[in-house]
Design a protein around this motif. Sequence first.
Motif, PDB file in Angstrom:
ATOM      1  N   LEU A  30      -8.274   8.473  -4.293  1.00  0.00           N
ATOM      2  CA  LEU A  30      -9.433   9.139  -3.688  1.00  0.00           C
ATOM      3  C   LEU A  30     -10.158   9.940  -4.750  1.00  0.00           C
ATOM      4  O   LEU A  30      -9.554  10.793  -5.415  1.00  0.00           O
ATOM      5  N   ALA A  32     -13.088  12.574  -5.020  1.00  0.00           N
ATOM      6  CA  ALA A  32     -13.981  13.437  -4.259  1.00  0.00           C
ATOM      7  C   ALA A  32     -14.985  14.053  -5.213  1.00  0.00           C
ATOM      8  O   ALA A  32     -14.613  14.742  -6.152  1.00  0.00           O
ATOM      9  N   GLN A  51     -11.337   5.383  -2.821  1.00  0.00           N
ATOM     10  CA  GLN A  51     -12.190   6.003  -1.805  1.00  0.00           C
ATOM     11  C   GLN A  51     -13.142   6.957  -2.516  1.00  0.00           C
ATOM     12  O   GLN A  51     -12.762   7.598  -3.488  1.00  0.00           O
ATOM     13  N   GLU A  68     -15.678  10.071  -1.746  1.00  0.00           N
ATOM     14  CA  GLU A  68     -16.021  11.027  -0.695  1.00  0.00           C
ATOM     15  C   GLU A  68     -16.608  12.303  -1.283  1.00  0.00           C
ATOM     16  O   GLU A  68     -16.273  12.660  -2.410  1.00  0.00           O
ATOM     17  N   ILE A 106      -5.284   6.780   3.835  1.00  0.00           N
ATOM     18  CA  ILE A 106      -6.606   6.471   4.383  1.00  0.00           C
ATOM     19  C   ILE A 106      -6.743   7.161   5.737  1.00  0.00           C
ATOM     20  O   ILE A 106      -5.954   6.924   6.646  1.00  0.00           O
ATOM     21  N   ASP A 107      -7.724   8.024   5.838  1.00  0.00           N
ATOM     22  CA  ASP A 107      -7.952   8.770   7.071  1.00  0.00           C
ATOM     23  C   ASP A 107      -8.835   7.927   7.989  1.00  0.00           C
ATOM     24  O   ASP A 107     -10.060   7.950   7.895  1.00  0.00           O
ATOM     25  N   ASN A 113     -11.760   9.463   9.964  1.00  0.00           N
ATOM     26  CA  ASN A 113     -12.966   9.854   9.236  1.00  0.00           C
ATOM     27  C   ASN A 113     -13.671   8.702   8.535  1.00  0.00           C
ATOM     28  O   ASN A 113     -14.661   8.914   7.835  1.00  0.00           O
ATOM     29  N   SER A 114     -13.170   7.501   8.728  1.00  0.00           N
ATOM     30  CA  SER A 114     -13.773   6.303   8.138  1.00  0.00           C
ATOM     31  C   SER A 114     -14.260   6.516   6.708  1.00  0.00           C
ATOM     32  O   SER A 114     -15.415   6.856   6.462  1.00  0.00           O
ATOM     33  N   PRO A 115     -13.364   6.336   5.760  1.00  0.00           N
ATOM     34  CA  PRO A 115     -13.722   6.615   4.359  1.00  0.00           C
ATOM     35  C   PRO A 115     -14.748   5.623   3.809  1.00  0.00           C
ATOM     36  O   PRO A 115     -14.846   4.495   4.279  1.00  0.00           O
ATOM     37  N   SER A 116     -15.498   6.092   2.828  1.00  0.00           N
ATOM     38  CA  SER A 116     -16.346   5.193   2.063  1.00  0.00           C
ATOM     39  C   SER A 116     -15.526   4.690   0.892  1.00  0.00           C
ATOM     40  O   SER A 116     -14.772   5.462   0.294  1.00  0.00           O
ATOM     41  N   VAL A 117     -15.641   3.405   0.570  1.00  0.00           N
ATOM     42  CA  VAL A 117     -14.800   2.857  -0.487  1.00  0.00           C
ATOM     43  C   VAL A 117     -15.619   2.069  -1.499  1.00  0.00           C
ATOM     44  O   VAL A 117     -16.727   1.615  -1.220  1.00  0.00           O
ATOM     45  N   ARG A 142     -18.577   4.386   4.815  1.00  0.00           N
ATOM     46  CA  ARG A 142     -17.837   4.496   6.087  1.00  0.00           C
ATOM     47  C   ARG A 142     -17.402   3.118   6.591  1.00  0.00           C
ATOM     48  O   ARG A 142     -17.781   2.666   7.661  1.00  0.00           O
TER      49      ARG A 142
END
Lengths: 398, 445
Positions: free
Chosen positions: B46, B48, B153, B155, B170-171, B174-178, B196
């Motif tokens: 991830l 961020a 991911q 975010e 993977i949350d 919250n539908s992650p953007s990848v 998302r």
Amino acid sequence: MALIEQSLNRRYSLYVHEELDELSESFTITDPSISGHPIVFASLGFLKMSGYSKEEVIGKNGRVFQGPRTNRRSVMEIREAIREERPIQISLLNYRKDGTPFWMLFHMSPVFSKDDGSVIHFVGVQVPISPKPRRSRSGVGRNGVNLCEDGSRMRGDIVFGSCRREVCSDSLVELGPVLDLESVLDSDSRGLDIEETCEASDLEKQRAANAIENISSLLTRYSEITGRLVCERRCSLPGAGVLSSSLIISLGRIKQSFVLTDPHLPDMPIVYASDAFLRLTGYARREVLGHNCRFLSGEDTDPSTLSKMKESIRVEQACTVRILNYRKDKSSFWNYLHISPVRNASGKIAYFVGVQIEEGCKDQVRHGLSPEMRQLGAVGAVRVAVRSLSIGAGPSMS
Amino acid sequence: MLRIKRVPTVVSNYQKDESEEAARREGGCGRNCLNKCCIQGAKLPLYAFKPLNKIVGDKALPGHESSQPPVAFLDSLLLGEWEDRMQKGLFRYDVTACETKVIPGGYGFIAQLNEGRHLKKRPTEFRVDKVLQPFDGSKFNFTKVGQEEVLFQFEPSEDGEVQFIPNAPIDVENSPSVVAINVSPIEYGHVLLIPRILECLPQRIDRDSFLLALYMAAEAESPYFRLGYNSLGAFATINHLHFQAYYLAVPFPIEKAPTKKITTLDGGVKISKLLNYPVRGLIFEGGNSIEDLSNTVSDACICLQDNNIPYNVLIADCGRRIFLFPQCYAEKQALGEVNAELLDTQVNPAVWEISGHMVLKRKKDYEEASEENAWRLLAEVSLSEERFQEVSALIFEAIASVDNGNGNATQSSLEEPDAKPKSHEEVDAIHPAMVAGTKECLVLH
């Protein structure tokens, strides 16, 4: 920082600093062979114009003087000129330390090594552009009109002499008033819409070209004393194993320890070594360039590891090995080494990249990304640089 | 209904043949995909990012040294993960072995010979006269790709600082953007940004997704890492919201083209039009904040898609310059108005081609590539001057109405996923006369 201090001294005799300081033009000298393509010299005129101290400027990349309204297309054109190792003259909006923008004519030109045709430095001259009548409409106001009248009268008065020296001295006399006008204009026009472009007058263009000429001939003269000659025009085609300055600039951004070797040259010598590699092994750049990597091996290096590496190079495949290497001071370290072929724009193998990780090196883990992933990232960044920067060279280079 | 036949690009190894039965292993569908069947307990790196309000890039101002981020986004993370997938053999070919050159001439069009990209696939029919189509879960979409094709991911950071977690769960809520690889890359580092992903959004720009793409361009900190977007009808083949991106350290002809300023909006966003380029287009730059710029371009895109006008977007120069091209090639093609010689090259003029990067499938086309040929192809993509004026007017009206009419419009942010794009009806209400007819046939205008 030592590299930056050495940048001029390596080529020119010591007095070059004093001579450069005497010139009243605003200019900087940058060194593409140092990571980040930093400024290694800034003239007093430049410091005065930009409002920065010498310490704040040396070591920085020229882009730090750009700001939100700097035309991005112009920035790209400068980037291109650097990439193609050619001169460029372009109007550019730069920013002073206090945040005020000003238009200047930027004239940049490479200085080549007479020896191998590589770019040693770029000289960048900044000539402030005096305001033009038609630009005053955006609200410069009463003052603006006055300034413009002044400006045009000034331009009309100047007569080009046949002797360059004459033109130069004219320009110098004129520099003072223009700078004054500029500051008046700025205090007035702050917050107003800066025009999209600002065309320099012929005089300003000539002045920039003259300044480049002066500085270049000064550098040439001072390189004669050291015997490491430079010239304004490329005198020889880049020799074998000489990378373009643009490739060196790109590779210089990659922080990992790595070398490039050229399989098309006898004994596959190193043609590029990153700063981190030099730190890791303790050698100076000139001690490794042109040499085969075998100087890293020593008596306890496993021969079977070496033959595994040779084999993967022969079959043009990537490989990762753990090999015992030796520094210049004879101390040894376990090198987690990744080797991979790197292709140029014609799709052919141009180099092999070797990325080193010192085993057990703790500070590499603190970055969150595993050392292996950073190693692969360096391989990727090298691939992009080599491929992209050989693309203009037309079909097959090797 | 207008349709064209074309060979779809294979972006995932799981797209090859949808009837093909994957070998079943323990748990899930056996593909280790991103659907409900496999996603439980799945982990991915991830990254961020720091949602700055200013476009980054020139951080190293003298005397204001910024602290080093924990991970170099482009050079270590993205390229490292990409190279890892390359060494694992996930790509259909080695793109660095594909010959590429700059076509001689003043524009510097870039040509690549790529004989591997379009092998095997049969031509498929695509509907090209509807820019907005509902998501169809039965067709290929990115929830079906294997987890090994996903790099990380991407975010916004919650505490405002850049963060990197090598193994983040993977949350699903919250539908992650990848960011995932494109297994048919057109250059090194070719990836897809899928906002998302689990929400299964159709290919349709909204403000939040566009802002995310802009943040990715800014985070890369390289003017040579560009993002692109193709709408349906402008050569997107997958109706699942995605942007493309890759790394090529060469200026694109479009970036060199001269421009003429049209206006500067209240938010500081400057809009210009391209001059002396075969495709007519608008350029968006500046803005008091990255959101100002993002929202303006999103609103322009939303206006186009709501008016059923296909378009392409290029995000260049770390997100500082955004090019928008309404286009009509696919429609001309469907109507049989494109000459056979151009069609023979099978070059689909999507965002990269329009920007001046031509991927050619036949050696003959590569060897004979000339500025004239490239120009001829791109000229077919462009709207006519008259139509371009009309479409620009539509865009300006849409932007202005948002700019003036609704102060809240500029405040949408990643934290407010509910900011809805303007509905069709609203747009119709603003300029009914112009919209009527555009849904039928763009070319005839």
